[in-house]
Design a protein around this motif. Structure first.
Motif, mmCIF file in Angstrom:
data_model
loop_
_atom_site.group_PDB
_atom_site.id
_atom_site.type_symbol
_atom_site.label_atom_id
_atom_site.label_comp_id
_atom_site.label_asym_id
_atom_site.label_seq_id
_atom_site.Cartn_x
_atom_site.Cartn_y
_atom_site.Cartn_z
ATOM 1 N N ILE A 151 0.821 -1.214 0.000
ATOM 2 C CA ILE A 151 0.000 0.000 0.000
ATOM 3 C C ILE A 151 0.856 1.267 0.000
ATOM 4 O O ILE A 151 0.337 2.370 0.155
ATOM 5 C CB ILE A 151 -0.973 0.038 1.203
ATOM 6 C CG1 ILE A 151 -0.214 -0.008 2.539
ATOM 7 C CG2 ILE A 151 -1.972 -1.112 1.123
ATOM 8 C CD1 ILE A 151 -1.069 0.313 3.743
ATOM 9 N N THR A 152 2.166 1.121 -0.166
ATOM 10 C CA THR A 152 3.052 2.288 -0.148
ATOM 11 C C THR A 152 3.630 2.517 -1.539
ATOM 12 O O THR A 152 4.101 1.576 -2.176
ATOM 13 C CB THR A 152 4.190 2.081 0.874
ATOM 14 O OG1 THR A 152 3.613 1.874 2.171
ATOM 15 C CG2 THR A 152 5.120 3.288 0.929
ATOM 16 N N GLY A 153 3.581 3.768 -1.995
ATOM 17 C CA GLY A 153 4.207 4.106 -3.264
ATOM 18 C C GLY A 153 3.215 4.444 -4.361
ATOM 19 O O GLY A 153 2.080 4.845 -4.077
ATOM 20 N N PHE A 154 3.661 4.263 -5.590
ATOM 21 C CA PHE A 154 2.934 4.752 -6.761
ATOM 22 C C PHE A 154 2.243 3.604 -7.484
ATOM 23 O O PHE A 154 2.793 2.508 -7.576
ATOM 24 C CB PHE A 154 3.921 5.440 -7.708
ATOM 25 C CG PHE A 154 4.601 6.626 -7.088
ATOM 26 C CD1 PHE A 154 4.074 7.898 -7.222
ATOM 27 C CD2 PHE A 154 5.758 6.466 -6.325
ATOM 28 C CE1 PHE A 154 4.689 8.999 -6.623
ATOM 29 C CE2 PHE A 154 6.379 7.559 -5.720
ATOM 30 C CZ PHE A 154 5.836 8.827 -5.880
ATOM 31 N N ASP A 156 1.947 3.026 -10.541
ATOM 32 C CA ASP A 156 2.675 2.539 -11.712
ATOM 33 C C ASP A 156 4.073 2.033 -11.374
ATOM 34 O O ASP A 156 4.891 1.823 -12.265
ATOM 35 C CB ASP A 156 2.782 3.658 -12.756
ATOM 36 C CG ASP A 156 3.596 4.837 -12.240
ATOM 37 O OD1 ASP A 156 3.650 5.040 -10.990
ATOM 38 O OD2 ASP A 156 4.196 5.560 -13.053
ATOM 39 N N ARG A 157 4.351 1.861 -10.100
ATOM 40 C CA ARG A 157 5.656 1.345 -9.687
ATOM 41 C C ARG A 157 5.440 0.145 -8.766
ATOM 42 O O ARG A 157 4.364 -0.024 -8.204
ATOM 43 C CB ARG A 157 6.439 2.426 -8.909
ATOM 44 C CG ARG A 157 7.011 3.523 -9.783
ATOM 45 C CD ARG A 157 8.399 3.171 -10.293
ATOM 46 N NE ARG A 157 8.899 4.149 -11.239
ATOM 47 C CZ ARG A 157 9.843 5.063 -10.973
ATOM 48 N NH1 ARG A 157 10.379 5.138 -9.772
ATOM 49 N NH2 ARG A 157 10.255 5.888 -11.910
ATOM 50 N N PRO A 158 6.505 -0.665 -8.573
ATOM 51 C CA PRO A 158 6.370 -1.797 -7.635
ATOM 52 C C PRO A 158 6.122 -1.311 -6.208
ATOM 53 O O PRO A 158 6.343 -0.133 -5.903
ATOM 54 C CB PRO A 158 7.728 -2.496 -7.722
ATOM 55 C CG PRO A 158 8.396 -1.968 -8.938
ATOM 56 C CD PRO A 158 7.830 -0.595 -9.177
ATOM 57 N N PRO A 159 5.679 -2.210 -5.351
ATOM 58 C CA PRO A 159 5.535 -1.858 -3.935
ATOM 59 C C PRO A 159 6.870 -1.353 -3.385
ATOM 60 O O PRO A 159 7.931 -1.784 -3.829
ATOM 61 C CB PRO A 159 5.163 -3.189 -3.270
ATOM 62 C CG PRO A 159 4.649 -4.055 -4.376
ATOM 63 C CD PRO A 159 5.349 -3.616 -5.612
ATOM 64 N N VAL A 160 6.794 -0.463 -2.416
ATOM 65 C CA VAL A 160 8.024 0.100 -1.845
ATOM 66 C C VAL A 160 7.858 0.188 -0.334
ATOM 67 O O VAL A 160 6.739 0.338 0.175
ATOM 68 C CB VAL A 160 8.337 1.476 -2.491
ATOM 69 C CG1 VAL A 160 7.345 2.551 -2.044
ATOM 70 C CG2 VAL A 160 9.762 1.917 -2.213
ATOM 71 N N PRO A 223 -3.754 -0.814 -5.015
ATOM 72 C CA PRO A 223 -3.791 -0.500 -3.574
ATOM 73 C C PRO A 223 -2.850 0.648 -3.219
ATOM 74 O O PRO A 223 -2.893 1.146 -2.097
ATOM 75 C CB PRO A 223 -3.335 -1.810 -2.917
ATOM 76 C CG PRO A 223 -2.561 -2.544 -3.959
ATOM 77 C CD PRO A 223 -3.122 -2.119 -5.295
ATOM 78 N N THR A 225 -1.785 4.469 -3.732
ATOM 79 C CA THR A 225 -2.372 5.719 -4.223
ATOM 80 C C THR A 225 -1.387 6.875 -4.047
ATOM 81 O O THR A 225 -1.806 8.032 -4.017
ATOM 82 C CB THR A 225 -3.674 6.033 -3.471
ATOM 83 O OG1 THR A 225 -3.368 6.166 -2.080
ATOM 84 C CG2 THR A 225 -4.709 4.929 -3.659
ATOM 85 N N ALA A 226 -0.108 6.565 -3.946
ATOM 86 C CA ALA A 226 0.933 7.581 -3.758
ATOM 87 C C ALA A 226 0.559 8.489 -2.593
ATOM 88 O O ALA A 226 0.336 7.986 -1.495
ATOM 89 C CB ALA A 226 1.188 8.364 -5.043
ATOM 90 N N ASN A 227 0.436 9.804 -2.842
ATOM 91 C CA ASN A 227 0.121 10.717 -1.738
ATOM 92 C C ASN A 227 -1.354 11.064 -1.656
ATOM 93 O O ASN A 227 -1.757 11.887 -0.838
ATOM 94 C CB ASN A 227 0.942 12.001 -1.875
ATOM 95 C CG ASN A 227 2.394 11.743 -1.520
ATOM 96 O OD1 ASN A 227 2.685 11.152 -0.480
ATOM 97 N ND2 ASN A 227 3.301 12.141 -2.395
ATOM 98 N N ARG A 228 -2.135 10.431 -2.529
ATOM 99 C CA ARG A 228 -3.566 10.650 -2.422
ATOM 100 C C ARG A 228 -4.135 9.805 -1.287
ATOM 101 O O ARG A 228 -3.500 8.871 -0.813
ATOM 102 C CB ARG A 228 -4.241 10.283 -3.738
ATOM 103 C CG ARG A 228 -4.063 11.385 -4.789
ATOM 104 C CD ARG A 228 -4.678 10.985 -6.096
ATOM 105 N NE ARG A 228 -4.823 12.140 -6.970
ATOM 106 C CZ ARG A 228 -5.231 12.060 -8.225
ATOM 107 N NH1 ARG A 228 -5.541 10.883 -8.766
ATOM 108 N NH2 ARG A 228 -5.338 13.160 -8.955
ATOM 109 N N VAL B 160 6.988 10.422 -0.950
ATOM 110 C CA VAL B 160 5.667 9.779 -0.905
ATOM 111 C C VAL B 160 5.415 9.314 0.525
ATOM 112 O O VAL B 160 6.344 8.984 1.267
ATOM 113 C CB VAL B 160 5.600 8.628 -1.948
ATOM 114 C CG1 VAL B 160 6.473 7.438 -1.544
ATOM 115 C CG2 VAL B 160 4.179 8.175 -2.191
ATOM 116 N N ASN B 227 13.586 0.387 -2.195
ATOM 117 C CA ASN B 227 13.625 -0.785 -1.323
ATOM 118 C C ASN B 227 15.035 -1.184 -0.927
ATOM 119 O O ASN B 227 15.231 -2.212 -0.272
ATOM 120 C CB ASN B 227 12.925 -1.970 -1.999
ATOM 121 C CG ASN B 227 11.425 -1.764 -2.010
ATOM 122 O OD1 ASN B 227 10.826 -1.450 -0.980
ATOM 123 N ND2 ASN B 227 10.812 -1.905 -3.171
#
Lengths: 399, 399
Positions: A151-154, A156-160, A223, A225-228, B160, B227
C-alpha cells in the motif's frame, strides 16, 4: 513534583538493534534502572557503530541512560551471572529469534519457574507461537509480509517500503506498552508474565484505512495511491509542488475548501458544479489537483504553508530530515537534545515521546561504553569481589 | 490463571478517528472498562462509517469492547455529566486539537484540580506545548513535517507517504504507553498526571537509520533509496521480481550470501572479487541485484521464499493486504478475529498486539451502537433515574 513514574523498576535488557532497545530506552527515560547485557564484542548495532558513524548515531539514540555489561552468555559461567542478576529485577527483555533464549538456558519457562514475579518480555517478528516463527524477521521482510509495502508508493511502480523502520519500532513501543501493563498487574497481584510481542501483529492496525477499502464494492485500480487518500475518497488530498519543495494539503471540511478557493484567488470554484461538493471533487480529482498545483507551483513551500496555516487549512511542508533535526520547536519541547557524545561526537538524540507535562524530565546521559558498568553491577548486585571479577575478565567471560 | 492486567482500571474516552481510539482499544482488550463518549451524531469515524463501509470497518476495528455514550458536551448540562463521570475513573483521554478541551470546560488543569489522582491523557500532532500547536495535524501532514515522506519512495520520484497511518498509530500506541506508565505511579503514589503525547515526537526515533546517515561524510544522492537499504550499505537488500509478485531479500551475514549463491546455482560468485565481501557487493550493487533477479524472475514468489526460508536467508513475500487478512497463522495466533458485526456485517478485527502468552484473552465484543450504554452508565455511575435520563434525551443533551 511527583517522583519519576518508573522509579524503583529494574530491568535486565538483552535487546539488540532497534526493537527491544527502543522499549528499554523509554523505560530508562521514565526512571527505570536498565542494565543492558551485550556480547563481549557488543551487540550488532554497537559493533557496526565502530565501523561507521551512520550506525554509531542510532546506537547513541537508542541507548541513553542504560548501564552496560558485557557477558558471554554462551559460557555456563556467563549464563549463571545472568540468571543470578535476574533475581533482582522486575523485567527481563530479549529480542532473539524465538527459541534462541531457550537454547542459551535463558528461556521464559526456566526463568519464570525460578522467578514467578518476573515479567519476561520477548519481542520478535512473527511471535513466539507462530507458524512463521522460524523465519528470520527484519524490518524489510515484515514490511513485505504485513502488507505495508503493498500500500506504499505509486500505482505505476512496484511496492516500496516505508522509509522509517516502522516494523521494528512499532514492535518496540508495543513491547514497552506490554511490559508496563504487566508491571501494573505484578505490583497488584504479584503475578509475572511472558509477553510475546510480534512486529507483524503490531503494524496491522495501522492499515485500518486500507483494510476498510477492501470491504467496498468498488475496488481501486491499485492498492497504492501515492500521496492521495488511501481510498481516493478525499480531494484535495495530496502533496503539491512549490518553487522550492513540496507541501501536503488536505481538505477535511467544506470550510477548508472555501478558504482555499479564496486564498487561491478563485472563489468561483466553490460554485462550480465540478468542485462545489466533496463528492464532485472526488469525481474531478485530477482537475482539483491541477488547480491547486497551479497555485502552489509559483510560490515557495513556506509561503504556501503559512498562508494555509493562517486560514486553518490542514497542511504541512515536506521537510528533509536535516530540517527536522534542526527544528527549534522540537528542541524547545525537549523532544530532541544535543549531546556531546564521548564516543560518537556531537549528535542529536531523542528524549522519550512519553511526556509528563509540567514535570521534570530525566536528564539524558550518553550511551555508556561497552562494559562500563560491569564491575559496579556485579559487585553491587551479586556481591562479587574485585578479584572474582578480574578472574572472569581474564577468562573472557565478562568485559 | 492470573487476572486481566488492567482489571479495575476505568477510562473515560473522548477519542476520535485513530489516535486515541487505538490507545483505548488496547486498554479495553487488556481488561480496562472503557466508556467512550461521542457527540450526538457520533465521532467522525463512526459518522463516516454510516456513509461507506470503508469507514465503518476501521471504526469496528478500533472500538471493540468499549461502552458507548453520546453526550453533547457543548451544553452546560452535557459538560456537567462528563465532569461528574470523571470522578469515578482513573484515566481521561482526549485527542482534540490543543486548547479545544479547555474551551469545552474539560481541560487538563480544571480536571486535575478537581481530581488530583486523574491521569489526563492528551494526544495531538505537535504537542500541547509547541510552536506548532495551532496547526491542524493529520496523519498526512505529520508524515510530511516529520521527514517520513522525504525518506520514502524512489530517488527519481517526489517524496511519498508511508501507506499505513504511521503517525496516527505511533501517536496512539505511545499514548497508551504513557497512560499505563502514569497509572503505575498513580497506584504507587496517588499522583495524577497530564500526558502530552505528540505524533511528531513519536515517529522520529523510527528514522534512526536515516538520521544516522546524515552524520556520514559521504552523502547519498537522494534520501530515498526505494527498497534498498536506507544507507545503501547492505547488498543484497531489495525487493525482487518473480513470475507472480515480489520477494524481499536481505543478506545480513556472509553465510546468507554463501547460501544464496548455492541456491542460485552460482557458487562461484562467492569467490568472485566483485561479490566476495560485503564491501565489494556494495560497490557492485546493481550487478548483485541483477544476478539475484535473474534467479527470482523465473520462479514464483512462494518458491523463492520457501527456498530461502529453508536456507535461513532473511526474506519475505510481498503480500497484498487481502492475503494478510486471510493468513491462517494470524488467526491461529488470535491476532485477527472474524466477527459478525451487527452494524457492519462480516468483518475481520484485530485483537491487541499486547499478548500475554499462556493466558486467556478478552473475548472480542463488537463495537457498540451509538449511545448503547448511555442509560446503563448514567444510572449506575451517577445514580440518575429513568425519568431524568428521558428528560436529557428529550432535550437532545444525551442519546
Amino acid at each position: 513534583m511527583p517522583e519519576l513514574p518508573l522509579q524503583g523498576v529494574r530491568v535486565l535488557d538483552m535487546g539488540q538493534i532497534y526493537n527491544a532497545p527502543y522499549a528499554t530506552l523509554l523505560m530508562a527515560l521514565s526512571g527505570a534502572e536498565v542494565i543492558k547485557i551485550e556480547p563481549i564484542g557488543g551487540e550488532h548495532l554497537r559493533a557496526r557503530g565502530e565501523v561507521s558513524r551512520s550506525h554509531g548515531v542510532p546506537f547513541a539514540m537508542l541507548n541513553s541512560n542504560k548501564k552496560s555489561l558485557a557477558i558471554d552468555v554462551r559460557t555456563p559461567a556467563g549464563r549463571e551471572i545472568v540468571v543470578r542478576l535476574t533475581a533482582d529485577v522486575d523485567v527481563f527483555v530479549e529480542n532473539f529469534r524465538p527459541g534462541a533464549a531457550e537454547r542459551l538456558g535463558l528461556g521464559a519457562r526456566a526463568m519464570r519457574e525460578k522467578y514467578p514475579r518476573l515479567v519476561y518480555a520477548s519481542g520478535s517478528g512473527f511471535g513466539q507461537v507462530s507458524a512463521l516463527s522460524d523465519v528470520p524477521a527484519m524490518d524489510l521482510t515484515i514490511q513485505a509480509m504485513s502488507g505495508v509495502m503493498s500500500i506504499t508508493g505509486f500505482p505505476d511502480r512496484p511496492p516500496v517500503k516505508a522509509g522509517p523502520a516502522v516494523a521494528d519500532f512499532s514492535g518496540g513501543i508495543h513491547l514497552y506498552a506490554a511490559i508496563i501493563t504487566a508491571l501494573l498487574r505484578q505490583r497488584r497481584t504479584g503475578d509475572g508474565a511472558h509477553l510475546d510481542i510480534a512486529m507483524l501483529d503490531s503494524v496491522i492496525p495501522s492499515m485500518a484505512s486500507n483494510i476498510g477499502m477492501l470491504y467496498d464494492e468498488v475496488q481501486l485500480p491499485s492498492p497504492r495511491t501515492a500521496n492521495r487518500h488511501g481510498g481516493l475518497a478525499v480531494s484535495p488530498y495530496n502533496v503539491y509542488t512549490t518553487t522550492d519543495g513540496f507541501v501536503a494539503i488536505i481538505v477535511v471540511a467544506e470550510r477548508h475548501w472555501v478558504s482555499m478557493c479564496e486564498l487561491m484567488g478563485m472563489p468561483e470554484l466553490c460554485q462550480d458544479p465540478r468542485f462545489a461538493t466533496a463528492a464532485a471533487r472526488i469525481d474531478h480529482m485530477d482537475e482539483v489537483d491541477e488547480l491547486v498545483e497551479s497555485w502552489t507551483r509559483t510560490r515557495t513551500r513556506d509561503e504556501v504553508f503559512e498562508k494555509l496555516r493562517r486560514s486553518g487549512v490542514p497542511s504541512g511542508p515536506v521537510r528533509e530530515l536535516s530540517d527536522v533535526l534542526a527544528d527549534p520547536s522540537l528542541r524547545a519541547r525537549g523532544a530532541l537534545q544535543d549531546l556531546q557524545h564521548p564516543i560518537y561526537g556531537d549528535v542529536v538524540v531523542p528524549h522519550s515521546p512519553l511526556r509528563f507535562e509540567g514535570e521534570e524530565r530525566v536528564p539524558i546521559e550518553a550511551s555508556h561504553a561497552l562494559g562500563a558498568d560491569t564491575r559496579q553491577v556485579l559487585s553491587a548486585s551479586l556481591g562479587m569481589t574485585a578479584s572474582e571479577i578480574d578472574q572472569l575478565m581474564a577468562d573472557g567471560i565478562i568485559r
